[in-house]
Design an enzyme around this catalytic site. Structure first.
Site, PDB file in Angstrom:
ATOM      1  N   ARG A  46       1.225  -2.774  11.128  1.00 38.15           N
ATOM      2  CA  ARG A  46       2.035  -1.605  10.734  1.00 38.15           C
ATOM      3  C   ARG A  46       3.510  -1.929  10.949  1.00 38.15           C
ATOM      4  O   ARG A  46       4.348  -1.616  10.118  1.00 38.15           O
ATOM      5  CB  ARG A  46       1.629  -0.343  11.505  1.00 38.15           C
ATOM      6  CG  ARG A  46       2.660   0.786  11.341  1.00 38.15           C
ATOM      7  CD  ARG A  46       2.151   2.186  11.652  1.00 38.15           C
ATOM      8  NE  ARG A  46       1.306   2.273  12.811  1.00 38.15           N
ATOM      9  CZ  ARG A  46       1.714   2.138  14.086  1.00 38.15           C
ATOM     10  NH1 ARG A  46       2.986   1.913  14.363  1.00 38.15           N
ATOM     11  NH2 ARG A  46       0.847   2.213  15.074  1.00 38.15           N
ATOM     12  N   TYR A  98      12.892  13.041 -10.979  1.00 41.59           N
ATOM     13  CA  TYR A  98      11.433  12.865 -11.006  1.00 41.59           C
ATOM     14  C   TYR A  98      10.767  14.123 -10.420  1.00 41.59           C
ATOM     15  O   TYR A  98      11.205  14.635  -9.383  1.00 41.59           O
ATOM     16  CB  TYR A  98      11.084  11.623 -10.186  1.00 41.59           C
ATOM     17  CG  TYR A  98       9.616  11.361 -10.087  1.00 41.59           C
ATOM     18  CD1 TYR A  98       8.889  10.932 -11.191  1.00 41.59           C
ATOM     19  CD2 TYR A  98       8.948  11.536  -8.885  1.00 41.59           C
ATOM     20  CE1 TYR A  98       7.536  10.697 -11.096  1.00 41.59           C
ATOM     21  CE2 TYR A  98       7.587  11.288  -8.783  1.00 41.59           C
ATOM     22  CZ  TYR A  98       6.888  10.867  -9.890  1.00 41.59           C
ATOM     23  OH  TYR A  98       5.556  10.631  -9.796  1.00 41.59           O
ATOM     24  N   ASP A 173      17.952   6.478  -6.705  1.00 41.59           N
ATOM     25  CA  ASP A 173      16.608   6.127  -7.177  1.00 41.59           C
ATOM     26  C   ASP A 173      16.813   5.169  -8.352  1.00 41.59           C
ATOM     27  O   ASP A 173      17.205   5.582  -9.441  1.00 41.59           O
ATOM     28  CB  ASP A 173      15.871   7.397  -7.618  1.00 41.59           C
ATOM     29  CG  ASP A 173      14.444   7.117  -8.094  1.00 41.59           C
ATOM     30  OD1 ASP A 173      14.151   5.962  -8.473  1.00 41.59           O
ATOM     31  OD2 ASP A 173      13.626   8.057  -8.116  1.00 41.59           O
ATOM     32  N   LYS A 198       6.579   0.803 -10.752  1.00 45.43           N
ATOM     33  CA  LYS A 198       7.065   0.755 -12.131  1.00 45.43           C
ATOM     34  C   LYS A 198       7.558  -0.659 -12.470  1.00 45.43           C
ATOM     35  O   LYS A 198       6.769  -1.579 -12.456  1.00 45.43           O
ATOM     36  CB  LYS A 198       8.138   1.831 -12.316  1.00 45.43           C
ATOM     37  CG  LYS A 198       7.773   3.196 -11.672  1.00 45.43           C
ATOM     38  CD  LYS A 198       6.597   3.890 -12.297  1.00 45.43           C
ATOM     39  CE  LYS A 198       6.093   5.086 -11.501  1.00 45.43           C
ATOM     40  NZ  LYS A 198       7.065   6.127 -11.191  1.00 45.43           N
TER      41      LYS A 198
END
Ligand code: PLP
Length: 381
Positions: A46, A98, A173, A198
Site C-alpha cells: 500500500r 466531468y 484535470d 483514458k
C-alpha cells in the site's frame, strides 16, 4: 530527452538479476527486511510497490513534476486531492466538468464542509468574481467535457497567486489532452491529475488515476493521503498503465489527425448544427489553446438538428462503439445528457448546452475513412 523517448523509457526498472526490459510485475504485498531497522525501500505494497513506483515516475516525468501518485481510478485521484482541504474551505470548479467531479463535490465532499462555486472557467471575469477569502483551490478542466471550452491556465494561475489572505492552488484535470499535448505544471499549475483510464493507458483495458505535483512539500502531503487512505493502483494495473504510456506519443498524433478530419467533415454535414473541437478555426478558445498546448487532442462533440437523431446514430454505428469512456484506440460515441453527465441537474445541463441533441466522440486510431463512412451511414435520415 524528447517526449516520445521519455514516454518509452520513463519509469523503466531494469531488473538487476535478469535484465528484463519490461518492468516486472511485483505481485507481492510485503518485502523482507535485511535486518532490524533496515529496509530495501519497500515495506508494504500500500505504501509503495516497485511496479507502481515505475508508473508513478513515468507520469511525473511526462508532466514535468516532482512526484507522481497512482490511484485505483481517476475518482480516487480526485478524492485524494480534495482531502488536502478542510471544512470551511472553498473551491472554484469548471461548471461543465466531468459528471463524477460534480457528483463527488455535490454529494460527498459537501458533507465534510467543503463549499464550491461552479463557474465558466473560460471567463477570467467569472473566476475572479467567484474568489472568496476562504477559497483554497481552483480546479480546471480544459478543454471541458463535453463542450470543449478552453481555460487560460497561465492567466488563472496569475489570479490565484495574487489572492489574499492566501494563494490559491490551481489544479488541472489533464485527462483530455494528456501531457503529450499539455503540461499544466509548466504553465504554473500546482497539481495535475488524470483519469489514467483514458489516454495514458489508451487501450480501454485498465481503470486508474494519477496525481502529479511540482512542490516537494505538496507531494509529501499527497503521498501521505495516498498511503493513509489506501486507494492505490495494484501492480498488474500499474504495468498495463506503463505499457500504455510507451505508445502515448504515437497514439496521440493519430488521435488528433483523425479528430481534425472528422471535425472538419462534420461541419459540412447537413444534419449537424454545431461542432465543438478546439482545432477548428472558428473555435472560440483556439488562440489560448495554441498558446498553452501543442495540439487539440482526439475529443470532439457535435449537435444534430433533431432530438430523434442521437438514438438513431447510437443504434446504427458499427465501427464506432456506443460506450462511455474515452481516450482508447477504439472510437467511442456517447450521449452526455443521459450518460456521463446524468448527475448534473437537467436545468443546469440545458443552460450549459449539454442538450438532447449533443453527442460526444472519442476519435480512435482506426483508418479515418472508416470512421467517417460509419458516421455518414449512421446520420442518414
Ligand atoms: C473519466 C474521467 C474522470 C474519472 O476517472 P475514472 O478513471 O473513471 O475514475 C475524471 N475526469 C475526466 C475528464 C474523465 O474523463
Amino acid at each position: 530527452m524528447k517526449f516520445a523517448t521519455k514516454a518509452v523509457h520513463a519509469g523503466l526498472v531494469t531488473d538487476k538479476t535478469t535484465g528484463a526490459i519490461s518492468t516486472p510485475i511485483y505481485q507481492t504485498t510485503t518485502f523482507r527486511h535485511p535486518e532490524l531497522g533496515r529496509s530495501t525501500g519497500y515495506d508494504y505494497s500500500r505504501t509503495q510497490n516497485p511496479t507502481r513506483k515505475a508508473a508513478e515516475e513515468a507520469v511525473a516525468a511526462l508532466e514535468e513534476g516532482h512526484a507522481g501518485f497512482a490511484f485505483a481510478s481517476g475518482m480516487a485521484a480526485i478524492s485524494a486531492i480534495l482531502m488536502l482541504y478542510q471544512p470551511g474551505d472553498h473551491l472554484i470548479i469548471t461548471e461543465d466538468c466531468y459528471g463524477g467531479t460534480y457528483r463527488i463535490m455535490d454529494k460527498i465532499f459537501s458533507q465534510f464542509g467543503l463549499t464550491v462555486t461552479f463557474v465558466d472557467t473560460s471567463s477570467l471575469e467569472e473566476v475572479r468574481q467567484a474568489l472568496q477569502p476562504a477559497t483554497k483551490a481552483i480546479l480546471l478542466e480544459t478543454p471541458t467535457n463535453p463542450l470543449m471550452k478552453i481555460a487560460d491556465i497561465r492567466a488563472i494561475t496569475a489570479i490565484a497567486r495574487q489572492h489574499t489572505p492566501q494563494p490559491v492552488h490551481v489544479i488541472v484535470d489533464n485527462t483530455f489532452l494528456s501531457p503529450y499535448f499539455q503540461q499544466p505544471l509548466t504553465l504554473g499549475a500546482d497539481i495535475v491529475f488524470h483519469s489514467g483510464t483514458k489516454y495514458l493507458s489508451g487501450h480501454n483495458d485498465v481503470v486508474c488515476g494519477l496525481v502529479v505535483a511540482g512542490d516537494p512539500a505538496l507531494c509529501e502531503k499527497i503521498g501521505f493521503i495516498q498511503n493513509a487512505t489506501g486507494a492505490i493502483l495494484g501492480p498488474q494495473d500499474s504495468w498495463l498503465l506503463l505499457r500504455g504510456i510507451k505508445t502515448l506519443a504515437i497514439r496521440s498524433r493519430q488521435h488528433e489527425k483523425n479528430a481534425q478530419a472528422v471535425a472538419e467533415w462534420l461541419t459540412t454535414h447537413p444534419s449537424v448544427t454545431k461542432v465543438y473541437y478546439p482545432g477548428l478555426a472558428n473555435h472560440p478558445g483556439k488562440e489560448i489553446q495554441d498558446a498553452q498546448a501543442s495540439g487539440y487532442g482526439g475529443m470532439l462533440s457535435f449537435t444534430v438538428d433533431h432530438p430523434r437523431l442521437p438514438a438513431q446514430v447510437l443504434r446504427k454505428v458499427k465501427v464506432l462503439q456506443f460506450a462511455e469512456s474515452l481516450g482508447g484506440v477504439e472510437s467511442l460515441i456517447t450521449f452526455p445528457a443521459v450518460q456521463t453527465h446524468a448527475d448534473i441537474p437537467a436545468d443546469i445541463r440545458e443552460r450549459l448546452g449539454i442538450s438532447d441533441c449533443l453527442l460526444r466522440l472519442s476519435v480512435g486510431i482506426e483508418d479515418v475513412e472508416d470512421i467517417i463512412a460509419d458516421l455518414a451511414q449512421a446520420l442518414e435520415q
